[in-house]
Motif scaffolding. Structure first.
Motif, PDB file in Angstrom:
ATOM      1  N   LEU A 134       0.793  -1.225  -0.075  1.00 10.21           N
ATOM      2  CA  LEU A 134      -0.243  -0.046  -0.104  1.00 10.21           C
ATOM      3  C   LEU A 134       0.818   1.219  -0.214  1.00 10.21           C
ATOM      4  O   LEU A 134       0.525   2.326  -0.664  1.00 10.21           O
ATOM      5  CB  LEU A 134      -0.947  -0.052   1.142  1.00 10.21           C
ATOM      6  CG  LEU A 134      -2.225  -1.236   1.309  1.00 10.21           C
ATOM      7  CD1 LEU A 134      -2.873  -0.912   2.412  1.00 10.21           C
ATOM      8  CD2 LEU A 134      -2.975  -0.962   0.199  1.00 10.21           C
ATOM      9  N   ALA A 135       1.906   1.427   0.733  1.00  8.45           N
ATOM     10  CA  ALA A 135       2.861   2.450   0.719  1.00  8.45           C
ATOM     11  C   ALA A 135       3.493   2.669  -0.600  1.00  8.45           C
ATOM     12  O   ALA A 135       3.518   3.864  -1.135  1.00  8.45           O
ATOM     13  CB  ALA A 135       3.907   2.093   1.635  1.00  8.45           C
ATOM     14  N   LYS A 136       3.757   1.645  -1.429  1.00  4.99           N
ATOM     15  CA  LYS A 136       4.296   1.596  -2.784  1.00  4.99           C
ATOM     16  C   LYS A 136       3.196   2.329  -3.644  1.00  4.99           C
ATOM     17  O   LYS A 136       3.476   3.087  -4.605  1.00  4.99           O
ATOM     18  CB  LYS A 136       4.754   0.049  -3.254  1.00  4.99           C
ATOM     19  CG  LYS A 136       6.096  -0.126  -2.626  1.00  4.99           C
ATOM     20  CD  LYS A 136       6.480  -1.601  -3.156  1.00  4.99           C
ATOM     21  CE  LYS A 136       7.622  -2.275  -2.549  1.00  4.99           C
ATOM     22  NZ  LYS A 136       7.919  -3.498  -3.043  1.00  4.99           N
ATOM     23  N   LEU A 137       1.959   1.949  -3.481  1.00  4.65           N
ATOM     24  CA  LEU A 137       0.981   2.356  -4.198  1.00  4.65           C
ATOM     25  C   LEU A 137       0.824   3.921  -4.050  1.00  4.65           C
ATOM     26  O   LEU A 137       0.381   4.542  -5.120  1.00  4.65           O
ATOM     27  CB  LEU A 137      -0.382   1.685  -3.916  1.00  4.65           C
ATOM     28  CG  LEU A 137      -0.380   0.128  -4.743  1.00  4.65           C
ATOM     29  CD1 LEU A 137      -1.789  -0.409  -4.102  1.00  4.65           C
ATOM     30  CD2 LEU A 137      -0.150  -0.019  -6.063  1.00  4.65           C
ATOM     31  N   ARG A 138       0.729   4.154  -2.951  1.00  3.93           N
ATOM     32  CA  ARG A 138       0.555   5.736  -2.657  1.00  3.93           C
ATOM     33  C   ARG A 138       1.777   6.444  -3.004  1.00  3.93           C
ATOM     34  O   ARG A 138       1.629   7.667  -3.794  1.00  3.93           O
ATOM     35  CB  ARG A 138       0.701   5.624  -0.804  1.00  3.93           C
ATOM     36  CG  ARG A 138       0.376   7.074  -0.479  1.00  3.93           C
ATOM     37  CD  ARG A 138       0.048   7.227   1.184  1.00  3.93           C
ATOM     38  NE  ARG A 138      -0.829   6.430   1.616  1.00  3.93           N
ATOM     39  CZ  ARG A 138      -0.793   5.274   2.199  1.00  3.93           C
ATOM     40  NH1 ARG A 138       0.188   5.116   2.405  1.00  3.93           N
ATOM     41  NH2 ARG A 138      -1.838   4.740   2.756  1.00  3.93           N
ATOM     42  N   SER A 139       2.993   5.994  -3.135  1.00  6.54           N
ATOM     43  CA  SER A 139       3.942   6.618  -3.657  1.00  6.54           C
ATOM     44  C   SER A 139       4.099   6.687  -5.337  1.00  6.54           C
ATOM     45  O   SER A 139       4.700   7.470  -5.754  1.00  6.54           O
ATOM     46  CB  SER A 139       5.389   5.787  -3.345  1.00  6.54           C
ATOM     47  OG  SER A 139       5.735   6.109  -1.904  1.00  6.54           O
ATOM     48  N   ALA A 140       3.238   5.812  -5.850  1.00  2.00           N
ATOM     49  CA  ALA A 140       3.261   5.889  -7.100  1.00  2.00           C
ATOM     50  C   ALA A 140       2.233   6.631  -7.663  1.00  2.00           C
ATOM     51  O   ALA A 140       1.898   6.936  -8.983  1.00  2.00           O
ATOM     52  CB  ALA A 140       2.882   4.054  -7.666  1.00  2.00           C
ATOM     53  N   GLY A 141       1.378   7.280  -6.771  1.00  2.00           N
ATOM     54  CA  GLY A 141       0.411   8.253  -7.191  1.00  2.00           C
ATOM     55  C   GLY A 141      -0.985   7.948  -6.732  1.00  2.00           C
ATOM     56  O   GLY A 141      -1.934   8.545  -7.239  1.00  2.00           O
ATOM     57  N   ALA A 142      -1.162   6.554  -6.494  1.00  2.00           N
ATOM     58  CA  ALA A 142      -2.733   6.023  -6.348  1.00  2.00           C
ATOM     59  C   ALA A 142      -3.119   6.899  -4.903  1.00  2.00           C
ATOM     60  O   ALA A 142      -2.295   7.108  -3.977  1.00  2.00           O
ATOM     61  CB  ALA A 142      -2.626   4.497  -6.107  1.00  2.00           C
ATOM     62  N   VAL A 143      -4.552   6.873  -4.905  1.00  2.00           N
ATOM     63  CA  VAL A 143      -5.347   7.691  -3.582  1.00  2.00           C
ATOM     64  C   VAL A 143      -5.686   6.243  -3.011  1.00  2.00           C
ATOM     65  O   VAL A 143      -6.519   5.568  -3.557  1.00  2.00           O
ATOM     66  CB  VAL A 143      -6.220   8.533  -4.149  1.00  2.00           C
ATOM     67  CG1 VAL A 143      -6.915   8.964  -2.821  1.00  2.00           C
ATOM     68  CG2 VAL A 143      -5.569   9.841  -5.010  1.00  2.00           C
ATOM     69  N   LEU A 144      -5.399   5.979  -1.681  1.00  2.00           N
ATOM     70  CA  LEU A 144      -5.934   4.891  -1.150  1.00  2.00           C
ATOM     71  C   LEU A 144      -7.009   5.337  -0.285  1.00  2.00           C
ATOM     72  O   LEU A 144      -6.974   6.287   0.671  1.00  2.00           O
ATOM     73  CB  LEU A 144      -4.864   4.447  -0.231  1.00  2.00           C
ATOM     74  CG  LEU A 144      -3.717   3.827  -0.906  1.00  2.00           C
ATOM     75  CD1 LEU A 144      -2.574   3.151   0.076  1.00  2.00           C
ATOM     76  CD2 LEU A 144      -4.105   2.955  -2.069  1.00  2.00           C
ATOM     77  N   VAL A 145      -8.427   4.815  -0.196  1.00  2.00           N
ATOM     78  CA  VAL A 145      -9.369   5.222   0.670  1.00  2.00           C
ATOM     79  C   VAL A 145      -9.745   4.145   1.573  1.00  2.00           C
ATOM     80  O   VAL A 145     -10.221   3.069   0.945  1.00  2.00           O
ATOM     81  CB  VAL A 145     -10.480   5.423  -0.397  1.00  2.00           C
ATOM     82  CG1 VAL A 145     -11.732   6.087   0.225  1.00  2.00           C
ATOM     83  CG2 VAL A 145     -10.289   6.510  -1.694  1.00  2.00           C
TER      84      VAL A 145
END
Length: 306
Positions: free
Chosen positions: A74-85
């Protein structure tokens, strides 16, 4: 890419008169080449829901590695620009969903009987589920975790008094899931494939599975590697941990694009040790005949007599 290629072939069938559900397929997803578009997606700007109810945050040797792998992903996804809800609705509890909304035990026998009695099936074969579980000695072998399921399915049907209530619960869950997508404007929903590590080979059951959500609501889902548990004597490369990516109906193309981008971002796959071995293969003039032995079946696997 292999999954996208396989789906392209399967989806090319079109309407199947023996499966009325295929009539619901929108024209926009007919004849799609999923392999052609699988590499064209992006994670930047995607809104990805995280089902917190599908995690077990109690620390243990079985759950902590899963949580650590998922948190890192999830941290990698957030760093890649995804918005985690974060999704905290209490309806998303895999254990409760399985016990309250699962209609399989009611439908399984009738559906299998209908399939086995199709005129299109040729040759000698059982015509009912009961016959299918019989063999020449009148016994059947079922792994322990499925024993209760099979014995219940053999005597259950959609005429059971509780079936309609259970089915209605599943329909409500399906509507709730689509409401979650709409209210949060989500592109997909994420959660660990299992709350805890997979059990060892030969174990009587596997607890903590989360796949029931997609199974009951009929929406598409794809699983990608999320990480590994620490290396141990029993798991020399660690135990693989998966993450499910769940979408709205008919969004398989988008899900495969998201899955591809996540795999390229994380690159957590590891080659199992057995795949690194070189095995000398004998040359056979003919395929040898192999007769399975039932003598080494552990006592934990019950033999039931019908």
């Amino acid at each position: 890419m292999d999954v996208a290629t396989a789906l392209t072939v399967m989806a090319s069938t079109g309407f199947d008169p023996l499966d009325n559900v295929t009539a619901l397929v929108p024209s926009s997803v007919r004849g799609v080449d999923y392999a052609a578009s699988v590499t064209t997606g992006s994670l930047k700007g995607l809104r990805l829901g995280v089902l917190n109810g599908f995690f077990n945050r109690t620390a243990s040797n079985e759950t902590t590695p899963v949580n650590a792998a998922m948190d890192a992903m999830l941290a990698k996804l957030r760093s890649a620009g995804a918005v985690l809800v974060p999704i905290n609705e209490t309806i998303y509890n895999a254990t409760a969903i399985l016990s309250l909304y699962d209609t399989q035990r009611f439908e399984y026998r009738e559906e299998i009987d209908a399939y086995l009695q199709r005129p299109s099936l040729h040759g000698s074969h059982p015509t009912t589920l009961t016959q299918l579980y019989r063999n020449s000695s009148g016994e059947f072998l079922v792994i322990p975790s499925q024993y209760e399921y099979v014995t219940t399915a053999l005597i259950s049907s959609t005429s059971n008094a509780t079936y309609n209530a259970v089915r209605q619960g599943g329909q409500n869950l399906t509507l709730a899931l689509q409401r979650t997508f709409t209210l949060n404007n989500l592109d997909a929903i994420l959660y660990p494939e299992q709350k805890n590590l997979v059990v060892k080979l030969g174990a009587p059951s596997q607890a903590g599975r989360n796949g029931i959500l997609a199974a009951l609501t009929g929406v598409p889902v794809v699983t990608v590697p999320a990480g590994f548990s620490p290396v141990s004597a029993d798991a020399p490369v660690g135990v693989p941990i998966g993450m499910e990516i769940l979408g709205r109906p008919w969004t398989e193309e988008k899900l495969l694009q998201i899955a591809y981008q996540i795999e390229m971002l994380s690159k957590v796959r590891r080659t199992p040790l057995f795949a690194r071995d070189v095995v000398e293969v004998k040359n056979y003039a003919a395929v040898p005949s192999v007769t399975p032995s039932r003598g080494n079946i552990p006592s934990a696997y019950p033999l039931g007599v019908l």
